[in-house]
Design a protein around this motif. Structure first.
Motif, PDB file in Angstrom:
ATOM      1  N   TYR A 331      -0.281   8.289  -3.011  1.00 13.64           N
ATOM      2  CA  TYR A 331       0.440   7.436  -2.057  1.00 13.64           C
ATOM      3  C   TYR A 331       0.301   7.947  -0.627  1.00 13.64           C
ATOM      4  O   TYR A 331       0.227   7.158   0.320  1.00 13.64           O
ATOM      5  N   ILE A 332       0.261   9.255  -0.452  1.00 13.72           N
ATOM      6  CA  ILE A 332       0.009   9.797   0.882  1.00 13.72           C
ATOM      7  C   ILE A 332      -1.368   9.375   1.370  1.00 13.72           C
ATOM      8  O   ILE A 332      -1.556   8.974   2.527  1.00 13.72           O
ATOM      9  N   LEU A 333      -2.345   9.444   0.471  1.00 12.62           N
ATOM     10  CA  LEU A 333      -3.702   9.015   0.800  1.00 12.62           C
ATOM     11  C   LEU A 333      -3.715   7.555   1.240  1.00 12.62           C
ATOM     12  O   LEU A 333      -4.333   7.196   2.252  1.00 12.62           O
ATOM     13  N   ALA A 334      -3.020   6.698   0.495  1.00 15.99           N
ATOM     14  CA  ALA A 334      -2.948   5.284   0.864  1.00 15.99           C
ATOM     15  C   ALA A 334      -2.286   5.118   2.225  1.00 15.99           C
ATOM     16  O   ALA A 334      -2.739   4.318   3.067  1.00 15.99           O
ATOM     17  N   GLY A 335      -1.214   5.873   2.462  1.00 14.73           N
ATOM     18  CA  GLY A 335      -0.517   5.766   3.731  1.00 14.73           C
ATOM     19  C   GLY A 335      -1.372   6.157   4.914  1.00 14.73           C
ATOM     20  O   GLY A 335      -1.209   5.613   6.010  1.00 14.73           O
ATOM     21  N   ASN A 336      -2.296   7.085   4.694  1.00 17.65           N
ATOM     22  CA  ASN A 336      -3.123   7.594   5.786  1.00 17.65           C
ATOM     23  C   ASN A 336      -4.382   6.777   6.042  1.00 17.65           C
ATOM     24  O   ASN A 336      -5.109   7.052   7.000  1.00 17.65           O
ATOM     25  N   ARG A 337      -4.647   5.777   5.206  1.00 17.37           N
ATOM     26  CA  ARG A 337      -5.872   4.985   5.371  1.00 17.37           C
ATOM     27  C   ARG A 337      -5.538   3.572   5.837  1.00 17.37           C
ATOM     28  O   ARG A 337      -4.904   2.800   5.125  1.00 17.37           O
ATOM     29  N   SER A 338      -6.019   3.237   7.028  1.00 11.91           N
ATOM     30  CA  SER A 338      -5.755   1.918   7.591  1.00 11.91           C
ATOM     31  C   SER A 338      -6.514   0.815   6.872  1.00 11.91           C
ATOM     32  O   SER A 338      -6.137  -0.360   6.972  1.00 11.91           O
ATOM     33  N   ASP A 339      -7.571   1.162   6.132  1.00 13.34           N
ATOM     34  CA  ASP A 339      -8.364   0.135   5.442  1.00 13.34           C
ATOM     35  C   ASP A 339      -7.767  -0.255   4.095  1.00 13.34           C
ATOM     36  O   ASP A 339      -8.260  -1.176   3.453  1.00 13.34           O
ATOM     37  N   ILE A 340      -6.706   0.422   3.665  1.00 12.46           N
ATOM     38  CA  ILE A 340      -6.041   0.096   2.406  1.00 12.46           C
ATOM     39  C   ILE A 340      -4.680  -0.515   2.710  1.00 12.46           C
ATOM     40  O   ILE A 340      -3.839   0.106   3.362  1.00 12.46           O
ATOM     41  N   ARG A 341      -4.471  -1.748   2.233  1.00 15.26           N
ATOM     42  CA  ARG A 341      -3.208  -2.432   2.467  1.00 15.26           C
ATOM     43  C   ARG A 341      -2.365  -2.569   1.197  1.00 15.26           C
ATOM     44  O   ARG A 341      -1.145  -2.670   1.274  1.00 15.26           O
ATOM     45  N   ILE A 342      -3.017  -2.618   0.047  1.00 14.29           N
ATOM     46  CA  ILE A 342      -2.322  -2.887  -1.209  1.00 14.29           C
ATOM     47  C   ILE A 342      -2.639  -1.795  -2.220  1.00 14.29           C
ATOM     48  O   ILE A 342      -3.792  -1.374  -2.353  1.00 14.29           O
ATOM     49  N   THR A 343      -1.612  -1.344  -2.938  1.00 15.52           N
ATOM     50  CA  THR A 343      -1.812  -0.421  -4.044  1.00 15.52           C
ATOM     51  C   THR A 343      -1.242  -1.034  -5.315  1.00 15.52           C
ATOM     52  O   THR A 343      -0.286  -1.806  -5.278  1.00 15.52           O
ATOM     53  N   SER A 344      -1.838  -0.667  -6.446  1.00 16.81           N
ATOM     54  CA  SER A 344      -1.355  -1.086  -7.761  1.00 16.81           C
ATOM     55  C   SER A 344      -1.249   0.150  -8.634  1.00 16.81           C
ATOM     56  O   SER A 344      -2.203   0.919  -8.757  1.00 16.81           O
ATOM     57  N   SER A 345      -0.069   0.340  -9.231  1.00 19.05           N
ATOM     58  CA  SER A 345       0.151   1.501 -10.099  1.00 19.05           C
ATOM     59  C   SER A 345       0.894   1.063 -11.350  1.00 19.05           C
ATOM     60  O   SER A 345       2.062   0.676 -11.279  1.00 19.05           O
ATOM     61  N   SER A 346       0.218   1.122 -12.482  1.00 22.68           N
ATOM     62  CA  SER A 346       0.834   0.777 -13.769  1.00 22.68           C
ATOM     63  C   SER A 346       1.228   2.046 -14.498  1.00 22.68           C
ATOM     64  O   SER A 346       0.869   2.272 -15.651  1.00 22.68           O
ATOM     65  N   LEU A 347       1.973   2.895 -13.806  1.00 21.21           N
ATOM     66  CA  LEU A 347       2.403   4.196 -14.306  1.00 21.21           C
ATOM     67  C   LEU A 347       3.911   4.301 -14.157  1.00 21.21           C
ATOM     68  O   LEU A 347       4.528   3.513 -13.442  1.00 21.21           O
ATOM     69  N   GLY A 348       4.511   5.284 -14.788  1.00 21.95           N
ATOM     70  CA  GLY A 348       5.939   5.463 -14.577  1.00 21.95           C
ATOM     71  C   GLY A 348       6.530   6.593 -15.394  1.00 21.95           C
ATOM     72  O   GLY A 348       5.843   7.268 -16.158  1.00 21.95           O
TER      73      GLY A 348
END
Length: 508
Positions: A331-348
């Motif tokens: 999630y930190i990686l996603a937050g730091n990348r402007s080219d990624i807008r959407i994440t999907s996580s089927s974990l829990g």
């Protein structure tokens, strides 16, 4: 380390492990029995709908540490700062000023307590994982007095066992195959019409796509220009439709990235790779972005979107310390990348993790739209079927699965007030599930649970945002909600309900 498996839950920059994560061979006689800890957790879950470690006593927290790998997640702050960092977590520089000072003072405190029973301990031996972004340290804690000191310190926001999850009383039942792995095959022989429809130029569209207007929506949008991050178990190296044949037919000009954030299991073991050893991540990628090609394989919802696959976990249950670290870093990686807008996580997981929550809020504050699975279980939950963590967080969109009768949850899908959207993913008459990409070859496999519902919804959001990249995250969610069957009201268990993505693409 020895994992504490639960039956099938949730059908997740590289940092290395500095210390061995092996579970201690002996446990202090004063530590509580795991069965008693688990009973307390289930009781809290049934009473309140969630379990946070601040609900437990110091003795229980310490006992959970000793019954796992002794790794503790400790969130810190300067003594004068507010403990609630959710609005500012993305602005903190832990390498400077008061935050650096607080971190050093916290480690000094832990070191002082741990040396009381181990005078030979070195300060650098405390840290299990490195952390560059969040105000948190991951340390090995053996002493009850350390837990007590941390609970009382004004520097501490939270102090939690990192790798403890409630388990079955029968330890022999804790097997890896029960955590969403090893089943990336078709659950029954597949047939044209019943399980899929062939669409040009030669791909198979899943039977559930029409329930969401997906095929009609493809006349307006394909997800081109978007990049979807899937946080899961990685990608199979043998599935060519997620590598060399990712661009084929109507799928063109897109890219695949294979990343890994999960630390290795042992300090001496080979580095972790992005390879999917489970099958779950490959299935989710196929559902969301499989190519619209000519080879007869399953087509993904956003078939023209690029893919960033992050192997953050070994399986879908986040029950290891290194999996908590892997998901947090993803999630930190996603937050730091402007080219990624959407994440999907089927974990829990059943228990909350404040470190993962920190990371999700970090990404949320940087504008990311995050979809998480509401939970899928098979008999383990002792009567609790609430929304699992982190889908229970308000910063994410929680998704679950329903049957084709449109008003019943799938046989094993969790539901509740925290669910935002649902996807039709199970036929009531024969339990057929949507098709996806198998570990290799073009013959589709099938996948069920809230997992496939989440990847499908992330794909639909990618279609909507790809059609109009100038939208904000909130505008995308508003379009999805307004095109759902319960809008303008929310269902008590299914949120806004079932999205019609074709309708969403036509809303102004």
């Amino acid at each position: 380390m020895k994992k504490r498996y639960i039956l099938a839950l949730l059908a997740a920059s590289l940092y290395g492990c500095q210390n061995d994560l092996k579970v201690p061979e002996t446990v202090s006689q004063s530590a509580q029995n795991p069965a008693d800890i688990d009973a307390m957790i289930w009781k809290k879950l049934k009473e309140t709908g969630e379990f946070r470690w601040d609900m437990a006593s110091e003795q229980t927290v310490w006992s959970a540490l000793q019954n796992s790998d002794q790794v503790m997640s400790v969130g810190y702050k300067p003594a004068s700062a507010d403990a609630d960092l959710r609005a500012v977590i993305h602005t903190i520089n832990v390498q400077e000023g008061d935050w650096k000072t607080a971190r050093e003072a916290l480690i000094d405190l832990i070191f002082s307590e741990e040396r009381k029973t181990n005078p030979a301990l070195k300060r650098e031996d405390l840290l299990v994982f490195t952390e560059q972004t969040l105000p948190v340290v991951n340390v090995r804690v053996k002493n009850l007095t350390t837990v007590q000191a941390l609970r009382r310190s004004p520097l501490v926001r939270y102090a939690e066992p990192m790798g403890y999850e409630p388990a079955l009383s029968d330890k022999k039942a804790r097997v890896a195959s029960s955590s969403g792995c090893g089943s990336n095959i078709a659950d029954i022989p597949l047939a044209e019409g019943a399980d899929y429809t062939t669409v040009s130029p030669g791909s198979k569209s899943s039977w559930n796509h029409p329930f969401h207007g997906i095929r009609d929506g493809w006349t307006r949008t394909s997800g081109a220009g978007m990049k979807l991050m899937i946080i899961d178990t990685g990608l199979s190296y043998d599935q060519d439709n997620l590598s060399g044949n990712f661009n084929q037919g109507a799928s063109t000009g897109r890219t695949v990235e294979r990343l890994v954030t999960m630390p290795k299991a042992w300090w001496w073991s080979p580095d972790e790779t992005p390879r999917d050893g489970c099958g779950h991540g490959t299935a989710m990628a196929g559902v969301a972005v499989g190519p619209r090609g000519t080879d007869g394989a399953a087509i993904g919802v956003a078939y023209n979107a690029s893919l960033v696959s992050v192997r953050a976990v070994a399986d879908v249950l986040i029950d290891e310390s290194r999996e908590v670290k892997g998901v947090s870093d993803a999630y930190i990686l996603a937050g730091n990348r402007s080219d990624i807008r959407i994440t999907s996580s089927s974990l829990g997981r059943v228990t909350s993790s404040s470190q993962i929550a920190d990371a999700i809020r970090y990404a949320f504050n940087r504008g990311k739209l995050m979809f998480c699975a509401g939970g899928t279980s098979f008999g383990w939950s002792a009567g609790w079927w609430g929304v699992t963590f982190p889908a229970s967080m308000s910063e994410v969109q929680a998704v679950t699965g329903v049957q084709d009768n449109l008003n019943s949850a799938c046989d094993a899908c969790h539901k509740g007030s925290q669910i935002d959207f649902v996807v039709v993913m199970e036929k009531a008459g024969n339990d057929r599930h949507p098709i996806t990409l198998a570990m290799s070859g073009d013959a589709p496999s099938t996948v069920g649970g809230s997992s496939v519902a989440t990847a499908t919804t992330a794909g639909m959001a990618t279609l909507v945002w790809g059609q109009n990249p100038g939208l904000t995250r909130e505008q995308v969610v508003s379009k999805l909600a307004a095109a759902s069957n319960y809008f303008p009201n929310r269902h008590p268990d299914f949120g806004w309900g079932r999205i019609n993505v074709n309708a969403a693409t036509q809303l102004q």
